[in-house]
Design a protein around this motif. Sequence first.
Motif, PDB file in Angstrom:
ATOM      1  N   VAL A 710       2.087  10.418 -51.115  1.00 53.90           N
ATOM      2  CA  VAL A 710       2.860  11.365 -51.923  1.00 53.90           C
ATOM      3  C   VAL A 710       2.717  10.979 -53.393  1.00 53.90           C
ATOM      4  O   VAL A 710       3.025   9.839 -53.775  1.00 53.90           O
ATOM      5  CB  VAL A 710       4.351  11.378 -51.530  1.00 53.90           C
ATOM      6  CG1 VAL A 710       5.125  12.391 -52.387  1.00 53.90           C
ATOM      7  CG2 VAL A 710       4.511  11.709 -50.046  1.00 53.90           C
ATOM      8  N   GLU A 711       2.232  11.918 -54.195  1.00 54.13           N
ATOM      9  CA  GLU A 711       2.102  11.711 -55.639  1.00 54.13           C
ATOM     10  C   GLU A 711       3.149  12.573 -56.341  1.00 54.13           C
ATOM     11  O   GLU A 711       3.261  13.762 -56.041  1.00 54.13           O
ATOM     12  CB  GLU A 711       0.703  12.101 -56.118  1.00 54.13           C
ATOM     13  CG  GLU A 711      -0.429  11.369 -55.408  1.00 54.13           C
ATOM     14  CD  GLU A 711      -1.784  11.959 -55.747  1.00 54.13           C
ATOM     15  OE1 GLU A 711      -1.881  12.675 -56.771  1.00 54.13           O
ATOM     16  OE2 GLU A 711      -2.732  11.738 -54.971  1.00 54.13           O
ATOM     17  N   THR A 712       3.889  11.982 -57.263  1.00 55.65           N
ATOM     18  CA  THR A 712       4.955  12.706 -57.951  1.00 55.65           C
ATOM     19  C   THR A 712       4.665  12.792 -59.442  1.00 55.65           C
ATOM     20  O   THR A 712       4.367  11.771 -60.081  1.00 55.65           O
ATOM     21  CB  THR A 712       6.313  12.013 -57.725  1.00 55.65           C
ATOM     22  OG1 THR A 712       6.601  11.976 -56.324  1.00 55.65           O
ATOM     23  CG2 THR A 712       7.429  12.748 -58.446  1.00 55.65           C
ATOM     24  N   TYR A 713       4.766  13.995 -59.980  1.00 56.78           N
ATOM     25  CA  TYR A 713       4.543  14.240 -61.409  1.00 56.78           C
ATOM     26  C   TYR A 713       5.754  15.001 -61.952  1.00 56.78           C
ATOM     27  O   TYR A 713       6.150  16.024 -61.395  1.00 56.78           O
ATOM     28  CB  TYR A 713       3.260  15.040 -61.620  1.00 56.78           C
ATOM     29  CG  TYR A 713       2.046  14.344 -61.050  1.00 56.78           C
ATOM     30  CD1 TYR A 713       1.396  13.342 -61.753  1.00 56.78           C
ATOM     31  CD2 TYR A 713       1.570  14.681 -59.772  1.00 56.78           C
ATOM     32  CE1 TYR A 713       0.291  12.694 -61.212  1.00 56.78           C
ATOM     33  CE2 TYR A 713       0.470  14.036 -59.231  1.00 56.78           C
ATOM     34  CZ  TYR A 713      -0.172  13.039 -59.957  1.00 56.78           C
ATOM     35  OH  TYR A 713      -1.255  12.396 -59.422  1.00 56.78           O
ATOM     36  N   ILE A 714       6.327  14.492 -63.033  1.00 58.05           N
ATOM     37  CA  ILE A 714       7.569  15.029 -63.575  1.00 58.05           C
ATOM     38  C   ILE A 714       7.294  15.760 -64.883  1.00 58.05           C
ATOM     39  O   ILE A 714       6.645  15.226 -65.784  1.00 58.05           O
ATOM     40  CB  ILE A 714       8.590  13.898 -63.809  1.00 58.05           C
ATOM     41  CG1 ILE A 714       8.845  13.127 -62.505  1.00 58.05           C
ATOM     42  CG2 ILE A 714       9.897  14.464 -64.354  1.00 58.05           C
ATOM     43  CD1 ILE A 714       9.698  11.883 -62.680  1.00 58.05           C
ATOM     44  N   VAL A 715       7.796  16.982 -64.985  1.00 65.05           N
ATOM     45  CA  VAL A 715       7.687  17.760 -66.212  1.00 65.05           C
ATOM     46  C   VAL A 715       8.751  17.274 -67.191  1.00 65.05           C
ATOM     47  O   VAL A 715       9.931  17.195 -66.839  1.00 65.05           O
ATOM     48  CB  VAL A 715       7.875  19.263 -65.936  1.00 65.05           C
ATOM     49  CG1 VAL A 715       7.875  20.059 -67.233  1.00 65.05           C
ATOM     50  CG2 VAL A 715       6.789  19.771 -64.997  1.00 65.05           C
ATOM     51  N   ALA A 716       8.353  16.920 -68.393  1.00 65.97           N
ATOM     52  CA  ALA A 716       9.314  16.469 -69.401  1.00 65.97           C
ATOM     53  C   ALA A 716      10.272  17.603 -69.752  1.00 65.97           C
ATOM     54  O   ALA A 716       9.866  18.759 -69.912  1.00 65.97           O
ATOM     55  CB  ALA A 716       8.579  15.996 -70.649  1.00 65.97           C
ATOM     56  N   SER A 717      11.552  17.266 -69.866  1.00 66.12           N
ATOM     57  CA  SER A 717      12.563  18.287 -70.126  1.00 66.12           C
ATOM     58  C   SER A 717      13.740  17.669 -70.857  1.00 66.12           C
ATOM     59  O   SER A 717      14.054  16.490 -70.662  1.00 66.12           O
ATOM     60  CB  SER A 717      13.046  18.911 -68.806  1.00 66.12           C
ATOM     61  OG  SER A 717      14.131  19.776 -69.021  1.00 66.12           O
ATOM     62  N   GLU A 718      14.397  18.471 -71.685  1.00 64.41           N
ATOM     63  CA  GLU A 718      15.617  18.043 -72.349  1.00 64.41           C
ATOM     64  C   GLU A 718      16.834  18.767 -71.798  1.00 64.41           C
ATOM     65  O   GLU A 718      17.930  18.680 -72.366  1.00 64.41           O
ATOM     66  CB  GLU A 718      15.509  18.262 -73.868  1.00 64.41           C
ATOM     67  CG  GLU A 718      14.462  17.352 -74.512  1.00 64.41           C
ATOM     68  CD  GLU A 718      14.544  17.331 -76.026  1.00 64.41           C
ATOM     69  OE1 GLU A 718      15.416  18.038 -76.582  1.00 64.41           O
ATOM     70  OE2 GLU A 718      13.747  16.603 -76.644  1.00 64.41           O
ATOM     71  N   ARG A 719      16.683  19.477 -70.691  1.00 64.67           N
ATOM     72  CA  ARG A 719      17.831  20.057 -70.020  1.00 64.67           C
ATOM     73  C   ARG A 719      18.711  18.934 -69.460  1.00 64.67           C
ATOM     74  O   ARG A 719      18.259  17.808 -69.270  1.00 64.67           O
ATOM     75  CB  ARG A 719      17.384  20.930 -68.848  1.00 64.67           C
ATOM     76  CG  ARG A 719      16.706  22.244 -69.209  1.00 64.67           C
ATOM     77  CD  ARG A 719      16.127  22.872 -67.969  1.00 64.67           C
ATOM     78  NE  ARG A 719      15.605  24.213 -68.200  1.00 64.67           N
ATOM     79  CZ  ARG A 719      16.183  25.326 -67.783  1.00 64.67           C
ATOM     80  NH1 ARG A 719      17.315  25.261 -67.090  1.00 64.67           N
ATOM     81  NH2 ARG A 719      15.665  26.518 -68.036  1.00 64.67           N
ATOM     82  N   ALA A 720      19.965  19.269 -69.153  1.00 62.86           N
ATOM     83  CA  ALA A 720      20.822  18.316 -68.454  1.00 62.86           C
ATOM     84  C   ALA A 720      20.216  18.000 -67.093  1.00 62.86           C
ATOM     85  O   ALA A 720      19.488  18.822 -66.525  1.00 62.86           O
ATOM     86  CB  ALA A 720      22.223  18.889 -68.294  1.00 62.86           C
ATOM     87  N   PRO A 721      20.479  16.825 -66.547  1.00 61.70           N
ATOM     88  CA  PRO A 721      19.907  16.471 -65.247  1.00 61.70           C
ATOM     89  C   PRO A 721      20.310  17.464 -64.158  1.00 61.70           C
ATOM     90  O   PRO A 721      21.435  17.967 -64.132  1.00 61.70           O
ATOM     91  CB  PRO A 721      20.504  15.083 -64.957  1.00 61.70           C
ATOM     92  CG  PRO A 721      20.879  14.544 -66.290  1.00 61.70           C
ATOM     93  CD  PRO A 721      21.284  15.719 -67.120  1.00 61.70           C
ATOM     94  N   ALA A 722      19.380  17.742 -63.268  1.00 63.81           N
ATOM     95  CA  ALA A 722      19.635  18.589 -62.100  1.00 63.81           C
ATOM     96  C   ALA A 722      19.441  17.750 -60.842  1.00 63.81           C
ATOM     97  O   ALA A 722      19.276  16.535 -60.904  1.00 63.81           O
ATOM     98  CB  ALA A 722      18.711  19.800 -62.119  1.00 63.81           C
ATOM     99  N   GLY A 723      19.465  18.398 -59.686  1.00 63.84           N
ATOM    100  CA  GLY A 723      19.403  17.678 -58.422  1.00 63.84           C
ATOM    101  C   GLY A 723      18.057  17.025 -58.174  1.00 63.84           C
ATOM    102  O   GLY A 723      17.015  17.506 -58.623  1.00 63.84           O
ATOM    103  N   VAL A 724      18.077  15.931 -57.433  1.00 67.60           N
ATOM    104  CA  VAL A 724      16.853  15.210 -57.071  1.00 67.60           C
ATOM    105  C   VAL A 724      16.815  14.873 -55.586  1.00 67.60           C
ATOM    106  O   VAL A 724      15.766  14.932 -54.952  1.00 67.60           O
ATOM    107  CB  VAL A 724      16.720  13.919 -57.916  1.00 67.60           C
ATOM    108  CG1 VAL A 724      15.576  13.054 -57.402  1.00 67.60           C
ATOM    109  CG2 VAL A 724      16.500  14.254 -59.394  1.00 67.60           C
ATOM    110  N   GLY A 725      17.950  14.556 -54.977  1.00 66.97           N
ATOM    111  CA  GLY A 725      17.960  14.074 -53.600  1.00 66.97           C
ATOM    112  C   GLY A 725      17.491  15.085 -52.570  1.00 66.97           C
ATOM    113  O   GLY A 725      16.968  14.704 -51.524  1.00 66.97           O
ATOM    114  N   GLU A 726      17.663  16.377 -52.836  1.00 63.51           N
ATOM    115  CA  GLU A 726      17.333  17.403 -51.849  1.00 63.51           C
ATOM    116  C   GLU A 726      16.174  18.320 -52.218  1.00 63.51           C
ATOM    117  O   GLU A 726      15.500  18.840 -51.326  1.00 63.51           O
ATOM    118  CB  GLU A 726      18.579  18.251 -51.572  1.00 63.51           C
ATOM    119  CG  GLU A 726      19.699  17.447 -50.928  1.00 63.51           C
ATOM    120  CD  GLU A 726      21.015  18.215 -50.863  1.00 63.51           C
ATOM    121  OE1 GLU A 726      21.282  18.825 -49.812  1.00 63.51           O
ATOM    122  OE2 GLU A 726      21.764  18.188 -51.861  1.00 63.51           O
TER     123      GLU A 726
END
Length: 755
Positions: A710-726
Amino acid sequence: MKRRAWLLGTTAGAGALLVGWVAMPQRSRLGLASMMAAGEGDIALNGWIKILPDSRVVLAMPRSEMGQGVHTALPQLAAEELDVPLSRVQIEQAGWDAIYGNVAMLEGNLPFHPLEAEREDGFGRVKAGRWLVCKLARELGLNATGGSSSVADAWDVVRFAAAAARACLVGAASLQWKLPAEDLRVAGGVVSHPSGLSLTYGELARSASATPPGSVVLKDRSQWRVIGQPAPRLDLPGKVNGTARFGLDVRVPGMRFAALRLAPMLGGEPGRIDAQRALAMPGVQRVVTLPAYGGSTAGVAVVADSFWRAQQAAQAVDVDWIRAPSAVDTQQIDASLRDAVVRRDGYRFYERGNVEQPAPAGSRTIEAWYSAPYLAHATLEPMNATARVSDGRVEVWAPTQVPQMCRAAAARVVGVPEDHVDLHVTLLGGGFGRRLEVDYVAQAVRVAMDVPGVPVQLIWPREEDMRHDFYRPMHVARLRAQVSATGEPVALEIKSAGDAISPRWMERGLPSLSGPIDLPDKTASEGLFDQPYGFPRQRMEHVFTHSGVPVGFWRSVGHSHNAFFTESFIDELAEQLQRDPVEFRRLLLKDAPRHRAVLDLAAERAGWGTRPPAPGRALGVALHESFGSVVAQVAEVSIDRGLPRVHRVVCALDCGTVVNPQIVAQQMEGAVIFGLTAALYGRIDIRDGVVQQRNFPDYPMLTLPAAPTVETYIVASERAPAGVGEPGVPPIAPAVANALFALTKQRHRSLPFAL
């Protein structure tokens, strides 16, 4: 006439109270220092932050750790604003005040399309609804860990509490040195002045507790040193060296053990009970009859001096089981759901344009039916709780996602006020929504009542855990699209059917808040009504059913199966229109640039259209938004001895501001494994009221050799944190299904794939 006047007067009075309540400012969540437990030498500065004599920081922790990393992420927020190393922050269980309630989780249950708020100008319907629900949530103060909301909820309140504590510490130094606060600096738990003056947090804490914070200013992003960094998890050492305490690890002097045996059929109960043989077995102390607490099935429990002896004795109890009046059957439920879609009107969650409008000349309609089965949670740590009842007080040790609800359930069983219940929240060996229930805690307390003063640890054997879960509901959906003669999307209509979770959950755990009328449950249609694709005309509705099967929240809830429905169907449309699946999605995402950016990143990293997969393999793509995060996955799949084999999953996501990228990657990896297990093997069958699956041999898990990279790539953002666990769970099933179609030209419209 008099009665009518009385009713009008009552309504007017209630209306005035409601208007007055709405007009009041939202309750502050900073809290008072007295809300934190007092310890020797430690000083609380508000309801969230304490300072120890050696300048370590203590954070009140209202959320449960079940592998999602919240016991690291929330301390990172506090460490950032207090300018201390993460290693200098420790946690203690939060108290019961409303400031610790999960506001973001309740806000997330609003049935608004995620693009509505972005299109809304000013204070419109969406913003007003969110403001009102957040205000209500602050008053309710429901402490729960769920909805991938822990960091989102803590983002403002924990940072503000830590910044307020910092302001108090700096203010205390300013008063003591008679120097302007703006001339002082903070670093590493020390307040200093360029002249050489310095005091540690521990030295300043007592005077800081009497110093108002004044104006509290959060640090600018450019100053962050902890937030956004891949810090090691604080709970990891204890899990490696064995000192971490899960529910099953609880040991209290004089403890006894209890094993559970529930009626074999859902909704059954014990009739005649002969316990003589069990009571004659070595170490056995009690046989306790258990009613159907918290929506569970009734049964018996045996108390002994070891769990093994208790479990053996439980099987020796002779019970005549009484069946429920009507026995449920999954084949019949599936047929009734399909009939409901065809014959019954549904609740309309979203409508845009008029899907009944006559089709343009030359257009055609594409239709498909999709289905998903019941699923168990199958947490590695089975249900358990330890309880002691003595002199009108109750003490409970429990791995739970809802400590307040467990406390209330324990109080109801014993018949004491809630403040007579002491609850200790342990680590959770998997939650996934199963530990949002209170049945196992109520059972443990009831058993403990039969042995007053003796702590009893109640454990569910795996077979009971599998056959008496609160299952993810079975759902079916009919998806129908209209496309023009030139292949342009014109309309999309989705109608689904299945049980609602939220009303049943409220009946079980929040009886004082639930009512006799089912309100529309957003979780049933999430992932359908709120999909981002730009069909000019849309209608999404759901038919709520009540099958009699106990249903509950399962990791990613409705998104877990609805993403499979929508993303598989979008691929069907692309194939019918002879379009590339990625390019077809990009066409439909003209008004959703955030989603398009995530899709593009996943496609690029997977080599979509540029690097063909190895011979015998194919790629499938899926894109889905849930819990505020947008996730795209590309799965590389082959067929191995007649079964699907997933070799690689490329995952891209936009989850807003990232607190700990390492935890984000771990959650995506875990979500892919969890979702892939369900997609390949997960299925609960019920015949004549009896669940057929008993243990992992007939409810298999994905094995390590079969796990993909599994390869994970994160888009940079300045929004408030959103969900990650689900959010990493929903896209994997459709991504694999779409790859299987590319490989075999056979379309999978029901789950699981491998059975």
